[in-house]
Write an enzyme that holds these catalytic residues in place. Structure first.
Site, short mmCIF file in Angstrom:
data_model
loop_
_atom_site.label_atom_id
_atom_site.label_comp_id
_atom_site.label_asym_id
_atom_site.label_seq_id
_atom_site.Cartn_x
_atom_site.Cartn_y
_atom_site.Cartn_z
N CYS A 166 -33.58 93.78 70.07
CA CYS A 166 -32.65 94.14 71.15
C CYS A 166 -31.68 95.23 70.70
O CYS A 166 -31.02 95.85 71.54
CB CYS A 166 -31.87 92.91 71.60
SG CYS A 166 -31.14 91.97 70.27
N GLU A 213 -28.32 87.48 77.38
CA GLU A 213 -28.34 88.71 76.57
C GLU A 213 -29.59 89.45 76.96
O GLU A 213 -30.70 88.94 76.83
CB GLU A 213 -28.32 88.35 75.08
CG GLU A 213 -28.16 89.54 74.17
CD GLU A 213 -29.42 89.87 73.41
OE1 GLU A 213 -30.06 90.89 73.77
OE2 GLU A 213 -29.76 89.12 72.49
#
Length: 507
Positions: free
Chosen positions: A301, A264
């Site tokens: 994020c 990720e």
């Protein structure tokens, strides 16, 4: 108590001579603990232990693995204030954030424990035989999901608990039946060791094989590289930068036996704001997004790094209001001087591009390692022509793009790299005109938020935390929620097996 050593299975080890310390970004000093980097010998020992443990652990009944996961959660809570204090000293994050992240980590472990308590998660299917079928008899076929094998997990810098040593990658891999070797993040190695001690205690208390978990220290990239290259490692979990994730993907692909890397990585999380939304509640949106941009010093994020609007007088007023509200919030401490340095460098690089205008920037003096927020704006035409404006600036930094019309807005969406999230802020009167925007976003993101903020990732079965590359390495999987267990398993079929030799759940 933090020893600074590696956990090789259930034993502490420090055979190397390379040492390092973690850093307190708030006090701007080194922390007291000294950590010893794992040697090649220790790396191999940890992997060999995991390989041996897999032979037993893969067949541990789900009920026993659930007991193990719940015991980890209990041992983490038993660390009490020591864990919170070390977490704060290594991250500069406040006590509330530390306790909130600990709660999330415990909840994730308990969620996977509940999932694997029975075998329904394996998605078993049974196709009964028809041996009389002509011209070819139909065999008995039964399909299940089985674990991949020893898994390496890289701790994340921005979540010392929930995305690190006992975070979602580790919890889901252990739930699937995969031993885990954590490459501890050097910014919070003390936090990592404390959590590792909790996992080791839980493994011993619940009778798990030695080697089901190891924790290796490293200040550089060499330990991680050796782990990914090791022939007995079968999968990798990573949360971090595009550069780091891509390097691991390339290493894994070059092996004689390529293995999956579930990474990720970067995301600027585009937010589309309609003209009606700005006209009806622009001030409220500005207030909400100023807080979202600054949340956690922008070190999420899912931070909203890109806002897309249609140009106009009300849009210009909104941009000014957003910028003022964003920079009115006092700067907060970043996780590490290196992260602050990268924020300053990348922010300056984006800000220097032709056509981009800095609307508001926190101008007062800030403490060392604290990050001043910034809001800039640019025309849709200039944004389209300059990919440097598309890059993620990790921190409280956001760019508002003024599009001339919806066609240009959609062109921008279509030209973005893959993202974790997209957000639409719209009014009911916009609903009939949103289908093209929704379709374009759906092709670029893993999750669309409607009339909300992207910051905040709910841990539940319906959550998708991933997206087209480079948001993640494989958009078919999520890194959050119980569905993330599917990363660590593969389908497997039994054909014409005697009932007595089949797993209980397939009989």
């Amino acid at each position: 108590m933090v020893s600074g050593k590696n956990y090789i299975g259930n034993q502490l080890s420090a055979k190397g001579t390379t040492t390092y310390q973690t850093f307190n970004p708030k006090l701007n000093i080194n922390n007291q603990y000294v950590f010893t980097e794992a040697t090649s010998e220790e790396i191999d020992e940890a992997v060999q232990l995991a390989h041996q443990a897999f032979k037993e652990f893969r067949n541990v009944p789900g009920e026993k693995r659930a007991e193990f996961l719940n015991a980890i959660a209990d041992e983490i809570m038993a660390l009490d204030n020591e864990l919170i204090e070390v977490y704060m000293s290594e991250s500069g994050l406040p006590e509330g954030r530390a306790k909130g992240e600990r709660g999330r980590t415990v909840f994730q472990l308990q969620s996977f424990a509940a999932l694997v308590k029975d075998e329904n998660w394996r998605e078993n299917t049974i196709d009964l035989p028809n041996y009389e079928r002509a011209p070819i008899p139909k065999p008995d076929l039964r399909k299940t999901l089985i674990p991949l094998g020893s898994t390496v997990v890289f701790g994340a810098s921005n979540f010392p608990l929930a995305y690190s040593t006992a975070g979602g990658d580790t919890a889901s891999a252990l739930a699937a039946g995969c031993p885990v070797i954590v490459k501890s993040h050097p910014m919070h190695a003390g936090t990592g060791e404390l959590i590792a001690s909790a996992i080791v205690k839980a493994a011993e208390k619940t009778g798990m094989p030695n080697g089901v978990f190891s924790n290796l220290n490293s200040s550089g990239i060499e330990v991680g590289e050796q782990l990914v290259k090791h022939p007995q490692v079968k999968a990798v979990g990573f949360t971090g930068s595009i550069r780091g994730g891509r390097a691991l993907m390339d290493l894994a692909a070059k092996r004689s036996e390529p293995i999956p890397v579930f990474a990720e990585m970067g995301s600027i999380n585009p937010v589309i704001i309609t003209s009606n939304a700005i006209a009806n509640r622009g001030e409220s949106i500005a207030d909400t997004y100023a807080k979202s941009i600054n949340l956690g010093t922008g070190q999420f994020c899912t931070n909203p790094g890109l806002l897309l609007t249609i140009d106009g007088a009300e849009t210009n007023t909104f941009i000014q209001d957003l910028a003022q509200k964003t920079t009115a919030i006092d700067p907060q401490c970043m996780l590490h001087p290196n992260i602050k340095s990268n924020y300053t460098r990348l922010g300056s690089e984006v800000s220097s591009q032709n056509g981009l205008e800095v609307i508001s920037k926190y101008e007062a003096a800030v403490e060392e390692n604290f990050a001043p927020s910034q809001v800039s704006t640019v025309s849709g035409k200039d944004f389209l022509s300059n990919p440097k404006m598309h890059q993620e600036v990790f921190g409280p930094f956001s760019v508002v793009v003024r599009c001339k019309d919806e066609a240009e807005l959609i062109e921008i969406i279509d030209g973005l790299e893959g993202q974790l999230t997209g957000t639409i802020l719209a009014e009911k009167e916009d609903y009939n005109n949103l289908s093209n925007i929704i379709d374009s976003l759906q092709n670029r993101v893993g999750r669309i938020i409607f009339n909300g903020v992207p910051t905040g990732v709910e841990v539940c079965e319906s959550m998708t935390h991933g997206g087209p590359y480079p948001a993640s390495s494989d958009s078919r999987f999520t890194a959050v929620g119980i569905g993330s267990i599917r990363r660590w398993v593969r389908p497997f079929s039994y054909q014409d097996f005697p009932k007595e030799l089949l797993p209980q759940s397939l009989q």
